[in-house]
Scaffold this motif. Structure first.
Motif, PDB file in Angstrom:
ATOM      1  N   MET A   1     -23.426  34.314 -17.889  1.00  0.00           N
ATOM      2  CA  MET A   1     -24.446  33.860 -16.975  1.00  0.00           C
ATOM      3  C   MET A   1     -23.830  33.065 -15.821  1.00  0.00           C
ATOM      4  O   MET A   1     -24.256  33.195 -14.692  1.00  0.00           O
ATOM      5  CB  MET A   1     -25.470  33.003 -17.705  1.00  0.00           C
ATOM      6  N   PHE A   2     -22.844  32.238 -16.125  1.00  0.00           N
ATOM      7  CA  PHE A   2     -22.226  31.427 -15.078  1.00  0.00           C
ATOM      8  C   PHE A   2     -21.562  32.304 -14.032  1.00  0.00           C
ATOM      9  O   PHE A   2     -21.655  32.035 -12.844  1.00  0.00           O
ATOM     10  CB  PHE A   2     -21.214  30.456 -15.683  1.00  0.00           C
ATOM     11  N   LYS A   3     -20.913  33.369 -14.469  1.00  0.00           N
ATOM     12  CA  LYS A   3     -20.211  34.253 -13.535  1.00  0.00           C
ATOM     13  C   LYS A   3     -21.196  34.920 -12.577  1.00  0.00           C
ATOM     14  O   LYS A   3     -20.906  35.087 -11.400  1.00  0.00           O
ATOM     15  CB  LYS A   3     -19.454  35.314 -14.328  1.00  0.00           C
ATOM     16  N   LYS A   4     -22.365  35.254 -13.072  1.00  0.00           N
ATOM     17  CA  LYS A   4     -23.352  35.948 -12.255  1.00  0.00           C
ATOM     18  C   LYS A   4     -23.945  35.032 -11.183  1.00  0.00           C
ATOM     19  O   LYS A   4     -24.206  35.458 -10.069  1.00  0.00           O
ATOM     20  CB  LYS A   4     -24.469  36.482 -13.150  1.00  0.00           C
ATOM     21  N   TYR A   5     -24.145  33.763 -11.519  1.00  0.00           N
ATOM     22  CA  TYR A   5     -24.794  32.829 -10.603  1.00  0.00           C
ATOM     23  C   TYR A   5     -23.860  31.724 -10.126  1.00  0.00           C
ATOM     24  O   TYR A   5     -24.316  30.656  -9.752  1.00  0.00           O
ATOM     25  CB  TYR A   5     -26.008  32.187 -11.293  1.00  0.00           C
ATOM     26  N   GLN A   6     -22.573  31.982 -10.095  1.00  0.00           N
ATOM     27  CA  GLN A   6     -21.628  30.915  -9.774  1.00  0.00           C
ATOM     28  C   GLN A   6     -21.797  30.382  -8.353  1.00  0.00           C
ATOM     29  O   GLN A   6     -21.657  29.184  -8.130  1.00  0.00           O
ATOM     30  CB  GLN A   6     -20.201  31.354 -10.031  1.00  0.00           C
ATOM     31  N   LEU A   7     -22.122  31.214  -7.389  1.00  0.00           N
ATOM     32  CA  LEU A   7     -22.325  30.724  -6.024  1.00  0.00           C
ATOM     33  C   LEU A   7     -23.577  29.854  -5.918  1.00  0.00           C
ATOM     34  O   LEU A   7     -23.569  28.819  -5.245  1.00  0.00           O
ATOM     35  CB  LEU A   7     -22.433  31.883  -5.039  1.00  0.00           C
ATOM     36  N   THR A   8     -24.633  30.250  -6.600  1.00  0.00           N
ATOM     37  CA  THR A   8     -25.861  29.459  -6.575  1.00  0.00           C
ATOM     38  C   THR A   8     -25.650  28.113  -7.250  1.00  0.00           C
ATOM     39  O   THR A   8     -26.093  27.078  -6.737  1.00  0.00           O
ATOM     40  CB  THR A   8     -27.000  30.223  -7.265  1.00  0.00           C
ATOM     41  N   ILE A   9     -24.956  28.091  -8.371  1.00  0.00           N
ATOM     42  CA  ILE A   9     -24.679  26.841  -9.078  1.00  0.00           C
ATOM     43  C   ILE A   9     -23.797  25.933  -8.230  1.00  0.00           C
ATOM     44  O   ILE A   9     -24.024  24.727  -8.143  1.00  0.00           O
ATOM     45  CB  ILE A   9     -24.055  27.134 -10.456  1.00  0.00           C
ATOM     46  N   LEU A  10     -22.811  26.518  -7.569  1.00  0.00           N
ATOM     47  CA  LEU A  10     -21.964  25.742  -6.666  1.00  0.00           C
ATOM     48  C   LEU A  10     -22.790  25.151  -5.522  1.00  0.00           C
ATOM     49  O   LEU A  10     -22.615  23.990  -5.143  1.00  0.00           O
ATOM     50  CB  LEU A  10     -20.839  26.619  -6.110  1.00  0.00           C
ATOM     51  N   GLY A  11     -23.706  25.928  -4.985  1.00  0.00           N
ATOM     52  CA  GLY A  11     -24.578  25.446  -3.923  1.00  0.00           C
ATOM     53  C   GLY A  11     -25.476  24.311  -4.379  1.00  0.00           C
ATOM     54  O   GLY A  11     -25.705  23.347  -3.646  1.00  0.00           O
ATOM     55  N   ILE A  12     -25.972  24.398  -5.612  1.00  0.00           N
ATOM     56  CA  ILE A  12     -26.810  23.331  -6.163  1.00  0.00           C
ATOM     57  C   ILE A  12     -26.006  22.048  -6.306  1.00  0.00           C
ATOM     58  O   ILE A  12     -26.470  20.964  -5.929  1.00  0.00           O
ATOM     59  CB  ILE A  12     -27.416  23.773  -7.514  1.00  0.00           C
ATOM     60  N   LEU A  13     -24.803  22.161  -6.826  1.00  0.00           N
ATOM     61  CA  LEU A  13     -23.967  20.969  -7.012  1.00  0.00           C
ATOM     62  C   LEU A  13     -23.584  20.340  -5.668  1.00  0.00           C
ATOM     63  O   LEU A  13     -23.694  19.118  -5.490  1.00  0.00           O
ATOM     64  CB  LEU A  13     -22.712  21.321  -7.807  1.00  0.00           C
ATOM     65  N   LEU A  14     -23.142  21.159  -4.730  1.00  0.00           N
ATOM     66  CA  LEU A  14     -22.769  20.627  -3.419  1.00  0.00           C
ATOM     67  C   LEU A  14     -23.978  20.061  -2.679  1.00  0.00           C
ATOM     68  O   LEU A  14     -23.893  19.018  -2.020  1.00  0.00           O
ATOM     69  CB  LEU A  14     -22.103  21.708  -2.572  1.00  0.00           C
ATOM     70  N   GLY A  15     -25.109  20.741  -2.792  1.00  0.00           N
ATOM     71  CA  GLY A  15     -26.323  20.248  -2.152  1.00  0.00           C
ATOM     72  C   GLY A  15     -26.766  18.913  -2.719  1.00  0.00           C
ATOM     73  O   GLY A  15     -27.215  18.029  -1.985  1.00  0.00           O
ATOM     74  N   ALA A  16     -26.649  18.744  -4.035  1.00  0.00           N
ATOM     75  CA  ALA A  16     -27.014  17.476  -4.662  1.00  0.00           C
ATOM     76  C   ALA A  16     -26.094  16.352  -4.185  1.00  0.00           C
ATOM     77  O   ALA A  16     -26.555  15.241  -3.884  1.00  0.00           O
ATOM     78  CB  ALA A  16     -26.959  17.600  -6.181  1.00  0.00           C
ATOM     79  N   ILE A  17     -24.818  16.645  -4.096  1.00  0.00           N
ATOM     80  CA  ILE A  17     -23.861  15.631  -3.622  1.00  0.00           C
ATOM     81  C   ILE A  17     -24.170  15.241  -2.181  1.00  0.00           C
ATOM     82  O   ILE A  17     -24.256  14.059  -1.854  1.00  0.00           O
ATOM     83  CB  ILE A  17     -22.414  16.144  -3.762  1.00  0.00           C
ATOM     84  N   PHE A  18     -24.371  16.227  -1.318  1.00  0.00           N
ATOM     85  CA  PHE A  18     -24.649  15.928   0.081  1.00  0.00           C
ATOM     86  C   PHE A  18     -26.030  15.293   0.261  1.00  0.00           C
ATOM     87  O   PHE A  18     -26.223  14.480   1.161  1.00  0.00           O
ATOM     88  CB  PHE A  18     -24.497  17.171   0.951  1.00  0.00           C
ATOM     89  N   GLY A  19     -26.980  15.652  -0.592  1.00  0.00           N
ATOM     90  CA  GLY A  19     -28.289  15.009  -0.526  1.00  0.00           C
ATOM     91  C   GLY A  19     -28.194  13.531  -0.854  1.00  0.00           C
ATOM     92  O   GLY A  19     -28.808  12.689  -0.186  1.00  0.00           O
ATOM     93  N   TYR A  20     -27.425  13.198  -1.886  1.00  0.00           N
ATOM     94  CA  TYR A  20     -27.253  11.788  -2.219  1.00  0.00           C
ATOM     95  C   TYR A  20     -26.475  11.057  -1.127  1.00  0.00           C
ATOM     96  O   TYR A  20     -26.818   9.926  -0.780  1.00  0.00           O
ATOM     97  CB  TYR A  20     -26.537  11.619  -3.558  1.00  0.00           C
ATOM     98  N   LEU A  21     -25.446  11.688  -0.599  1.00  0.00           N
ATOM     99  CA  LEU A  21     -24.681  11.064   0.486  1.00  0.00           C
ATOM    100  C   LEU A  21     -25.553  10.832   1.721  1.00  0.00           C
ATOM    101  O   LEU A  21     -25.414   9.823   2.406  1.00  0.00           O
ATOM    102  CB  LEU A  21     -23.460  11.913   0.846  1.00  0.00           C
ATOM    103  N   TYR A  22     -26.463  11.743   1.977  1.00  0.00           N
ATOM    104  CA  TYR A  22     -27.385  11.553   3.099  1.00  0.00           C
ATOM    105  C   TYR A  22     -28.274  10.334   2.847  1.00  0.00           C
ATOM    106  O   TYR A  22     -28.509   9.529   3.737  1.00  0.00           O
ATOM    107  CB  TYR A  22     -28.239  12.791   3.307  1.00  0.00           C
ATOM    108  N   TYR A  23     -28.781  10.207   1.619  1.00  0.00           N
ATOM    109  CA  TYR A  23     -29.588   9.035   1.278  1.00  0.00           C
ATOM    110  C   TYR A  23     -28.768   7.752   1.440  1.00  0.00           C
ATOM    111  O   TYR A  23     -29.249   6.768   1.989  1.00  0.00           O
ATOM    112  CB  TYR A  23     -30.105   9.133  -0.162  1.00  0.00           C
ATOM    113  N   TYR A  24     -27.545   7.779   0.973  1.00  0.00           N
ATOM    114  CA  TYR A  24     -26.713   6.580   0.957  1.00  0.00           C
ATOM    115  C   TYR A  24     -26.341   6.129   2.371  1.00  0.00           C
ATOM    116  O   TYR A  24     -26.404   4.947   2.682  1.00  0.00           O
ATOM    117  CB  TYR A  24     -25.452   6.840   0.131  1.00  0.00           C
ATOM    118  N   TYR A  25     -25.943   7.074   3.214  1.00  0.00           N
ATOM    119  CA  TYR A  25     -25.459   6.701   4.537  1.00  0.00           C
ATOM    120  C   TYR A  25     -26.539   6.686   5.616  1.00  0.00           C
ATOM    121  O   TYR A  25     -26.448   5.924   6.565  1.00  0.00           O
ATOM    122  CB  TYR A  25     -24.316   7.628   4.973  1.00  0.00           C
ATOM    123  N   VAL A  26     -27.551   7.524   5.504  1.00  0.00           N
ATOM    124  CA  VAL A  26     -28.596   7.583   6.522  1.00  0.00           C
ATOM    125  C   VAL A  26     -29.868   6.937   5.988  1.00  0.00           C
ATOM    126  O   VAL A  26     -30.362   5.971   6.547  1.00  0.00           O
ATOM    127  CB  VAL A  26     -28.863   9.038   6.966  1.00  0.00           C
TER     128      VAL A  26
END
Length: 66
Positions: A1-26
């Protein structure tokens, strides 16, 4: 399952990190902003946007109609 959706999972993780960073800095100085007033809201919104964005680049199997 991970292999099939690896790009989507990566996008979720990166989006969560950048979303929190946006909250923290902006963030939101007044606390009335719907998305950036709380770190959870900003992180979840970023995860959703990252997942949707990276999902565009996943290769879908082509259907053969004959």
């Amino acid at each position: 399952m991970f292999k099939k959706y690896q790009l989507t999972i990566l996008g979720i993780l990166l989006g969560a990190i950048f979303g929190y960073l946006y909250y923290y800095y902006v963030g939101c100085a007044t606390g009335t902003c719907n998305i950036t007033s709380k770190p959870l809201n900003s992180t979840l919104y970023g995860a959703m946007m990252g997942g949707l964005l990276f999902n565009i680049f996943e290769k879908k199997p082509k259907k053969n109609i004959e």
